[in-house]
Design an enzyme around this catalytic site. Structure first.
Site, PDB file in Angstrom:
ATOM      1  N   TYR A  61       0.524  -1.026  -0.199  1.00  0.00           N
ATOM      2  CA  TYR A  61       0.365  -0.251  -0.541  1.00  0.00           C
ATOM      3  C   TYR A  61       1.191   1.702  -0.125  1.00  0.00           C
ATOM      4  CZ  TYR A  61      -3.425   3.240   1.852  1.00  0.00           C
ATOM      5  OH  TYR A  61      -4.073   4.653   2.012  1.00  0.00           O
ATOM      6  N   TYR A 125       1.922   5.268   6.792  1.00  0.00           N
ATOM      7  CA  TYR A 125       2.383   4.972   5.752  1.00  0.00           C
ATOM      8  C   TYR A 125       3.953   4.315   5.840  1.00  0.00           C
ATOM      9  CZ  TYR A 125       5.613   2.780   1.490  1.00  0.00           C
ATOM     10  OH  TYR A 125       6.166   2.618   0.756  1.00  0.00           O
TER      11      TYR A 125
END
Length: 308
Positions: A61, A125
């Site tokens: 991702y 992230y």
């Protein structure tokens, strides 16, 4: 040698598929629906069917800003998903080479980061990728984790392609100048991973395992990177584009970025004998491919499904 790669549409996966045959390696890129990191039960069956000699864990991702509001999704893919791939590698009896990121650091160090520096991600992230590193290491001792940064290639969405697109219609561009890093070609990452995979499959020495930094040689700010891309484009008749340096706070983003993303590649050089070319050389090569002077890399692999 046969290498299974998670994901089939990412920059590194596509470059692995392109350079593998010339390096004597069969690349099997596996994406959704056959292998879906959101559904860990698909991972082992997809990878074991390939009968690989090594596995490259490249699927991730990567929507840095969206991750701030999609935390669970980012951790499911980058954390638990990466761990499932590492567990599958154990079942297959092969090493895993896992791709990670400079975002595991907070960017406050004055010099280049080395692998032993403390990790302090400042974004969801980065935290999800660090979680993935830890899960990979816990699940499989036969691992190598490669932290890379500022990745670009002729494929997908990346800084080089964005600068070339914007440079077609604008006389000047404002680009952040107070973040520094090591621009890194996905093709060079792919070549390095194949070399490391070959070594790990043949030699069980623990020194070839662990964490390594894998980035292009040299360093730049985003503004300097942009100038190099746009200057290279002038050879194709593109008009000059002025790059206006700005501070990060003049280009607000949802997620914080590390101000210093410079990674030292000395450990990779000493252990694996791998040094990536200067980023300027690799950048010009990608510009040549995109604007027509060089023959583009073409994939020659067994593809199984797709991953966006």
């Amino acid at each position: 040698m046969r290498i299974a790669v998670t994901g089939s549409k990412g920059q590194v996966a596509r470059c692995l598929a392109a350079v593998g045959p010339s390096m004597g390696v069969d690349i099997v890129a596996i994406g959704r629906p056959e292998l879906d990191l959101l559904h860990p039960e698909t991972v082992l069956s997809a990878l074991s069917a390939v009968r690989p000699d090594a596995i490259v864990s490249a699927a991730a991702y990567t929507a840095v800003d969206k991750a701030e509001t999609e935390r669970d999704l980012a951790f499911a893919i980058n954390g638990a998903g990466a761990g499932a791939v590492a567990e599958a590698a154990v079942r297959c009896g092969v090493p895993i080479l896992h791709l990670s990121t400079d975002y595991v650091y907070d960017g406050t160090k004055a010099g280049r980061y080395v692998e032993s520096d403390p990790t302090r991600p400042v974004s969801v992230y980065g935290a999800s990728k660090l979680d993935g590193e830890r899960r990979v290491a816990a699940a499989n001792a036969d691992h190598a984790i490669f932290r890379t940064a500022w990745v670009y290639s002729p494929h997908g969405t990346n800084f080089v392609r964005s600068m070339l697109r914007l440079g077609e219609s604008k006389e000047r561009l404002s680009v952040v100048a107070d973040q520094r890093g090591c621009p890194t070609s996905a093709e060079e990452i792919a070549r390095a991973l194949i070399r490391a995979a070959r070594r790990m499959a043949a030699d069980r020495d623990e020194k070839y395992r662990g964490i390594f930094h894998l980035t292009g040689s040299g360093e730049a700010s985003w503004a300097e990177f942009a100038r190099e891309v746009l200057h290279a484009a002038e050879a194709y008749g593109r008009p000059p584009v002025e790059v206006m340096p700005i501070a990060s706070d003049q280009y607000p983003s949802v997620a914080r970025r590390p101000a210093n993303s410079r990674l030292s590649g000395e450990k990779l050089r000493q252990v694996h004998g791998i040094v990536l070319p200067d980023w300027r050389i690799s950048t010009r090569k990608v510009v040549d491919i995109l604007l027509g002077r060089s023959t583009p890399l073409t994939a020659s692999c067994i593809g199984m499904g797709e991953r966006q």
